[in-house]
Scaffold this active site. Structure first.
Site, short mmCIF file in Angstrom:
data_model
loop_
_atom_site.label_atom_id
_atom_site.label_comp_id
_atom_site.label_asym_id
_atom_site.label_seq_id
_atom_site.Cartn_x
_atom_site.Cartn_y
_atom_site.Cartn_z
N THR A 16 -40.10 -34.76 -23.75
CA THR A 16 -41.41 -34.58 -23.69
C THR A 16 -42.22 -35.88 -24.01
O THR A 16 -43.27 -36.06 -24.13
CB THR A 16 -41.89 -33.87 -24.99
OG1 THR A 16 -41.19 -34.32 -26.31
CG2 THR A 16 -41.36 -32.26 -24.99
N GLY A 18 -40.85 -40.52 -24.31
CA GLY A 18 -39.90 -41.66 -24.25
C GLY A 18 -38.96 -41.56 -23.11
O GLY A 18 -39.26 -41.40 -21.80
N TYR A 154 -24.58 -42.04 -36.69
CA TYR A 154 -25.32 -42.13 -35.26
C TYR A 154 -24.16 -42.61 -34.35
O TYR A 154 -23.86 -42.04 -33.38
CB TYR A 154 -26.41 -42.76 -35.18
CG TYR A 154 -26.95 -43.09 -33.84
CD1 TYR A 154 -27.58 -42.11 -33.31
CD2 TYR A 154 -26.96 -44.58 -33.47
CE1 TYR A 154 -28.05 -42.26 -32.01
CE2 TYR A 154 -27.70 -44.64 -32.21
CZ TYR A 154 -28.17 -43.56 -31.48
OH TYR A 154 -28.50 -43.80 -30.15
#
Length: 264
Positions: A16, A18, A154
C-alpha cells in the site's frame, strides 16, 4: 530490453506504500495483473485507487490481511487466487536494544518477516512448479549481512530470509521457477520519511538532503552516499521477476548503494 508480464498475475505483500507500492506499480506498468495487500481495507482500497490513476487499464485486486498470523495468510491465499509472481515484501523494523528486546518482540518479527513468506511460498509454489514457470522474491535488507547493533532482532529475521530463499530455490530446482532475495540499503520509503520528518521541519532541508546526511553518518561505507529511491529498488525486483532473469535463482541481489563492503 523490454520486460513484459502479459498474462501473469502478481501478489505483492505490504504494497500500500513505499517499496511495495513501487514494485506493484512497476509490475503493472509491464502488464502484470497485481494483487495488493495491506493490513486495512481502507489502505488497500486507497492503494488500488492511486495505482489505477497512474496505470490506466491495469487489472488490480486488493486484499486486506494481517500476514503475521496463519489465518491472515490463509485469507490472502484464498482471496488472491492463482499467482505466478510472489513478492514477499511484508516486514516490520524498529530500533531496540538487544537487552531490552523480549521474546514477544522476537516472535512478532519472526512471524511477520519470516513466517509470512514461509506460509505464502508453501501455499503458492506448488502451482508454479506444476505450471513450469514462476517467480518468488523476498525483499530482505542489507541488514541481513550487515547486522545493526541496535536492531539485532531485525537483522536476524532478514538473514533468515536469505536462507529461506536459497533453500526454496534448491527445492524447486529445474522447475522453471526461480527464488531470489533483493537487499535494499537505506531507502526513501514512507517509514524513513516519517522518521526524518522532524529533522526536515527543523532544518528546512529537503528530505533527500537529510537522508543523505543520515547515510553518510550511519552508513559511511555507502558508495552512492545517499538513500536510494523506492523506484530504484523496485526496478531490481521487477527485473528479477521477468522472463529475462530466468538464469538468476538462489541469489541475494543488493540494491544497497555499496553499503556492504565486499566485492561478491
Amino acid at each position: 530490453m523490454k520486460i513484459q508480464f502479459n498474462g501473469r498475475r502478481a501478489l505483492v505483500t505490504a504494497s500500500t506504500g513505499g517499496i511495495g507500492f513501487a514494485i506493484a506499480k512497476g509490475l503493472a506498468e509491464a502488464g502484470a495483473e497485481v494483487v495488493f495487500n495491506g493490513r486495512s481495507t481502507a489502505s488497500v482500497a486507497d492503494a488500488v485507487s492511486r495505482l489505477s490513476a497512474v496505470v490506466p487499464g491495469a487489472t488490480l485486486q486488493g486484499v486486506a490481511a494481517d500476514l503475521s498470523t496463519p489465518d491472515g495468510v490463509a485469507e490472502l491465499v484464498r482471496s488472491a487466487g492463482a499467482i505466478d509472481i510472489l513478492v514477499n515484501n511484508a516486514g516490520i523494523y524498529g530500533v531496540q536494544d538487544f537487552y531490552e528486546t523480549g521474546d514477544e518482540v522476537w516472535e512478532n518479527y519472526w512471524q511477520t518477516n519470516v513466517m509470512s513468506g514461509v506460509r505464502l511460498s508453501r501455499a503458492l509454489l506448488p502451482a508454479m512448479v506444476e505450471k513450469g514457470w514462476g517467480r518468488v522474491v523476498f525483499v530482505s535488507s542489507e541488514s541481513a549481512r550487515n547486522i545493526p547493533a541496535d536492531m539485532i532482532h531485525y537483522g536476524v529475521s532478514k538473514t533468515a530470509q536469505l536462507a529461506l530463499a536459497r533453500g526454496l530455490a534448491k527445492r524447486v530446482a529445474g522447475s522453471g521457477v526461480t527464488v531470489n532475495s533483493v537487499l535494499p540499503g537505506p531507502t526513501l520509503s514512507d517509514g524513513v520519511a516519517d522518521m526524518m520528518k522532524g529533522e526536515v521541519e527543523r532544518t528546512g532541508k529537503t528530505l533527500e538532503s537529510v537522508a543523505a546526511e543520515f547515510v553518510v553518518q550511519h552508513r559511511p561505507s555507502s558508495i552512492i552516499q545517499r538513500a536510494a529511491t523506492v523506484e530504484e529498488v523496485a526496478s531490481m525486483v521487477v527485473y528479477v521477476c521477468s522472463p529475462q532473469a530466468s538464469a538468476t535463482t538462489g541469489a541475494a541481489l543488493r540494491v544497497d548503494g555499496g553499503v556492504v563492503d565486499d566485492i561478491v
